[in-house]
Design a protein around this motif. Structure first.
Motif, PDB file in Angstrom:
ATOM      1  N   PHE A   1     -19.728   3.718   0.628  1.00 52.03           N
ATOM      2  CA  PHE A   1     -18.424   4.264  -0.299  1.00 52.03           C
ATOM      3  C   PHE A   1     -17.409   4.516   0.762  1.00 52.03           C
ATOM      4  CE2 PHE A   1     -21.422   6.516  -3.430  1.00 52.03           C
ATOM      5  CZ  PHE A   1     -21.366   5.415  -4.506  1.00 52.03           C
ATOM      6  N   LYS A   2     -17.794   4.832   1.887  1.00 52.64           N
ATOM      7  CA  LYS A   2     -16.698   5.000   2.991  1.00 52.64           C
ATOM      8  C   LYS A   2     -16.066   3.505   3.224  1.00 52.64           C
ATOM      9  CE  LYS A   2     -17.885   4.285   6.888  1.00 52.64           C
ATOM     10  NZ  LYS A   2     -17.898   3.459   7.995  1.00 52.64           N
ATOM     11  N   ASP A   3     -16.989   2.616   3.445  1.00 53.58           N
ATOM     12  CA  ASP A   3     -16.069   1.268   3.644  1.00 53.58           C
ATOM     13  C   ASP A   3     -15.456   0.869   2.520  1.00 53.58           C
ATOM     14  OD1 ASP A   3     -17.663   1.286   6.085  1.00 53.58           O
ATOM     15  OD2 ASP A   3     -19.205   0.157   5.250  1.00 53.58           O
ATOM     16  N   LYS A   4     -15.841   0.857   1.313  1.00 51.61           N
ATOM     17  CA  LYS A   4     -14.951   0.523   0.161  1.00 51.61           C
ATOM     18  C   LYS A   4     -13.838   1.244   0.325  1.00 51.61           C
ATOM     19  CE  LYS A   4     -18.576  -0.929  -2.923  1.00 51.61           C
ATOM     20  NZ  LYS A   4     -19.326  -0.752  -4.298  1.00 51.61           N
ATOM     21  N   MET A   5     -13.787   2.672   0.350  1.00 51.95           N
ATOM     22  CA  MET A   5     -12.770   3.694   0.308  1.00 51.95           C
ATOM     23  C   MET A   5     -11.606   2.915   1.613  1.00 51.95           C
ATOM     24  SD  MET A   5     -11.238   5.709  -1.695  1.00 51.95           S
ATOM     25  CE  MET A   5     -12.407   6.570  -2.641  1.00 51.95           C
ATOM     26  N   CYS A   6     -12.062   2.909   2.584  1.00 49.08           N
ATOM     27  CA  CYS A   6     -11.255   2.515   3.768  1.00 49.08           C
ATOM     28  C   CYS A   6     -10.607   1.364   3.395  1.00 49.08           C
ATOM     29  CB  CYS A   6     -11.986   2.491   4.920  1.00 49.08           C
ATOM     30  SG  CYS A   6     -12.632   4.302   5.435  1.00 49.08           S
ATOM     31  N   GLY A   7     -11.367   0.434   2.563  1.00 50.36           N
ATOM     32  CA  GLY A   7     -10.527  -0.920   2.510  1.00 50.36           C
ATOM     33  C   GLY A   7      -9.508  -0.810   1.323  1.00 50.36           C
ATOM     34  N   CYS A   8      -9.731   0.282   0.332  1.00 49.85           N
ATOM     35  CA  CYS A   8      -8.650   0.760  -0.473  1.00 49.85           C
ATOM     36  C   CYS A   8      -7.481   1.281   0.319  1.00 49.85           C
ATOM     37  CB  CYS A   8      -9.085   1.780  -1.429  1.00 49.85           C
ATOM     38  SG  CYS A   8     -10.441   1.312  -2.480  1.00 49.85           S
ATOM     39  N   ALA A   9      -7.590   2.049   1.279  1.00 52.27           N
ATOM     40  CA  ALA A   9      -6.647   2.736   2.208  1.00 52.27           C
ATOM     41  C   ALA A   9      -5.780   1.788   2.927  1.00 52.27           C
ATOM     42  CB  ALA A   9      -7.166   3.860   2.952  1.00 52.27           C
ATOM     43  N   ASP A  10      -6.060   0.610   3.326  1.00 56.55           N
ATOM     44  CA  ASP A  10      -5.584  -0.554   3.852  1.00 56.55           C
ATOM     45  C   ASP A  10      -4.938  -1.350   3.182  1.00 56.55           C
ATOM     46  OD1 ASP A  10      -6.507   0.358   6.499  1.00 56.55           O
ATOM     47  OD2 ASP A  10      -8.384  -0.827   6.388  1.00 56.55           O
ATOM     48  N   LYS A  11      -4.986  -1.302   1.882  1.00 51.78           N
ATOM     49  CA  LYS A  11      -4.341  -2.224   0.832  1.00 51.78           C
ATOM     50  C   LYS A  11      -2.986  -1.868   0.892  1.00 51.78           C
ATOM     51  CE  LYS A  11      -7.749  -3.203  -2.586  1.00 51.78           C
ATOM     52  NZ  LYS A  11      -7.796  -4.828  -2.419  1.00 51.78           N
ATOM     53  N   LYS A  12      -1.888  -2.875   0.696  1.00 53.87           N
ATOM     54  CA  LYS A  12      -0.587  -2.728   0.968  1.00 53.87           C
ATOM     55  C   LYS A  12      -0.099  -2.429  -0.753  1.00 53.87           C
ATOM     56  CE  LYS A  12       0.784  -5.724   4.432  1.00 53.87           C
ATOM     57  NZ  LYS A  12       1.377  -6.960   5.001  1.00 53.87           N
ATOM     58  N   ASP A  13      -0.933  -2.763  -1.773  1.00 50.95           N
ATOM     59  CA  ASP A  13      -0.494  -2.739  -2.934  1.00 50.95           C
ATOM     60  C   ASP A  13      -1.856  -2.478  -3.921  1.00 50.95           C
ATOM     61  OD1 ASP A  13       2.211  -3.425  -3.024  1.00 50.95           O
ATOM     62  OD2 ASP A  13       1.530  -5.397  -2.613  1.00 50.95           O
ATOM     63  N   GLY A  14      -1.860  -1.654  -4.725  1.00 51.60           N
ATOM     64  CA  GLY A  14      -3.100  -1.239  -5.458  1.00 51.60           C
ATOM     65  C   GLY A  14      -4.142  -0.200  -4.958  1.00 51.60           C
ATOM     66  N   ALA A  15      -3.573   0.498  -4.031  1.00 54.60           N
ATOM     67  CA  ALA A  15      -4.562   1.321  -3.129  1.00 54.60           C
ATOM     68  C   ALA A  15      -4.967   2.695  -4.034  1.00 54.60           C
ATOM     69  CB  ALA A  15      -3.849   2.235  -1.955  1.00 54.60           C
ATOM     70  N   GLY A  16      -4.043   2.813  -5.069  1.00 52.33           N
ATOM     71  CA  GLY A  16      -4.462   4.054  -5.940  1.00 52.33           C
ATOM     72  C   GLY A  16      -5.624   3.579  -7.054  1.00 52.33           C
ATOM     73  N   ASP A  17      -5.299   2.498  -7.549  1.00 60.73           N
ATOM     74  CA  ASP A  17      -6.328   1.940  -8.656  1.00 60.73           C
ATOM     75  C   ASP A  17      -7.585   1.621  -7.730  1.00 60.73           C
ATOM     76  OD1 ASP A  17      -4.296   1.943 -10.411  1.00 60.73           O
ATOM     77  OD2 ASP A  17      -3.721  -0.027 -10.151  1.00 60.73           O
ATOM     78  N   CYS A  18      -7.628   1.010  -6.776  1.00 64.17           N
ATOM     79  CA  CYS A  18      -8.806   0.628  -5.999  1.00 64.17           C
ATOM     80  C   CYS A  18      -9.431   2.076  -5.790  1.00 64.17           C
ATOM     81  CB  CYS A  18      -8.401   0.018  -4.469  1.00 64.17           C
ATOM     82  SG  CYS A  18      -9.895  -0.255  -3.604  1.00 64.17           S
ATOM     83  N   ALA A  19      -8.783   2.988  -5.143  1.00 61.53           N
ATOM     84  CA  ALA A  19      -9.445   4.513  -4.972  1.00 61.53           C
ATOM     85  C   ALA A  19     -10.131   5.018  -6.027  1.00 61.53           C
ATOM     86  CB  ALA A  19      -8.473   5.300  -4.267  1.00 61.53           C
ATOM     87  N   LYS A  20      -9.399   4.622  -7.510  1.00 64.96           N
ATOM     88  CA  LYS A  20      -9.983   5.336  -8.549  1.00 64.96           C
ATOM     89  C   LYS A  20     -11.311   4.811  -8.741  1.00 64.96           C
ATOM     90  CE  LYS A  20      -9.029   6.054 -13.405  1.00 64.96           C
ATOM     91  NZ  LYS A  20     -10.290   5.611 -13.935  1.00 64.96           N
ATOM     92  N   LYS A  21     -11.408   3.321  -8.736  1.00 63.49           N
ATOM     93  CA  LYS A  21     -12.685   2.609  -8.974  1.00 63.49           C
ATOM     94  C   LYS A  21     -13.560   3.132  -8.135  1.00 63.49           C
ATOM     95  CE  LYS A  21     -14.241  -2.158  -8.977  1.00 63.49           C
ATOM     96  NZ  LYS A  21     -14.179  -3.415  -8.810  1.00 63.49           N
ATOM     97  N   VAL A  22     -13.228   3.156  -6.778  1.00 56.69           N
ATOM     98  CA  VAL A  22     -14.502   3.916  -5.998  1.00 56.69           C
ATOM     99  C   VAL A  22     -15.065   5.175  -6.351  1.00 56.69           C
ATOM    100  CG1 VAL A  22     -15.311   4.275  -3.537  1.00 56.69           C
ATOM    101  CG2 VAL A  22     -13.601   2.358  -3.920  1.00 56.69           C
TER     102      VAL A  22
END
Length: 237
Positions: free
Chosen positions: A36-57
């Motif tokens: 989960f940590k790796d997935k969430m840190c991947g979301c944090a590095d996104k330029k777009d869609g970070a919020g949607d990515c975080a919600k999915k995780v």
């Protein structure tokens, strides 16, 4: 605001160091939380869609926590590595959620900014009143939403101040119970006014981070406090 509150609860509970080592021997809690940590840190590095990515995780984390709720071992002690995983997960979750809070572009023209002439048909976003929930406030405009949202956010922040688990559980529990209808009224408005919700989150980004940090500290300190756990379960989604 409702989505933020929901994610705040998830962050506070899921990043607890105890949860990292809370599953009985033989389960892969540490491995899963690292995932989960790796997935969430991947979301944090996104330029777009970070919020949607975080919600999915966070949705994945919630499901996993629910599925493994009966395997908790309160005597389990997390390793130093697991504690670091929890801290990094919290850091990346905060970054991803904050990155997802962007101010919507201003409306074009002045039609939605100027009250309609007397006798004319008003636009739905100007006068479409959201029926209040039982005991809740009436929200008839974006200004109403902003006003009541700020009042609730301020009240929630104050209710969770301090570090006495029992006192915080009591004050926060009473506040949530007293304003349950108000939270429902805001939630109802947000269903058809997503831009208002995004604007609110963007305008209060720094304050939300402060509240998130405070909730994270309390979740770690009060993780074995029954009254605090009961109060956390009351927070509206």
């Amino acid at each position: 605001m409702q989505n933020f509150v929901k994610n705040l609860v998830i962050v506070s509970l899921m990043t607890s160091a105890t949860l990292l080592g809370a599953c009985k021997k033989g389960d892969d809690a540490g491995k899963k939380m690292a995932e989960f940590k790796d997935k969430m840190c991947g979301c944090a590095d996104k330029k777009d869609g970070a919020g949607d990515c975080a919600k999915k995780v966070t949705d994945e984390m919630t499901k996993w926590a629910t599925d493994n709720a009966g395997k908790a071992d309160t005597a389990a002690k997390p390793t130093d590595e697991q504690v670091e995983i929890g801290k990094k997960l919290a850091e990346c979750t905060t970054k991803a959620m904050m990155a997802g809070m962007t101010m919507p572009p201003p409306p074009t023209g002045s039609a939605t900014m100027t009250p309609p002439p007397a006798g004319s048909a008003a636009t739905p976003t100007e006068t479409a009143t959201t029926p209040p929930a039982a005991g809740g406030v009436t929200i008839a405009s974006s200004d109403d939403y902003k006003k009541h949202g700020e009042e609730l956010f301020k009240g929630m922040s104050e209710a969770f101040e301090g570090d006495d688990c029992d006192k915080v559980a009591d004050s926060a529990g009473k506040f949530i119970d007293a304003h349950k209808g108000d939270f429902e009224s805001l939630k109802s408005w947000e269903k058809t006014h997503k831009d208002d919700e995004k604007a609110f989150e963007a305008a209060h980004k720094d304050d939300m981070k402060k509240m998130m940090d405070q909730m994270g500290k309390l979740a770690d300190k009060c993780k074995t406090n029954a009254a605090f756990k009961a109060t956390m379960s009351k927070i509206p989604e």
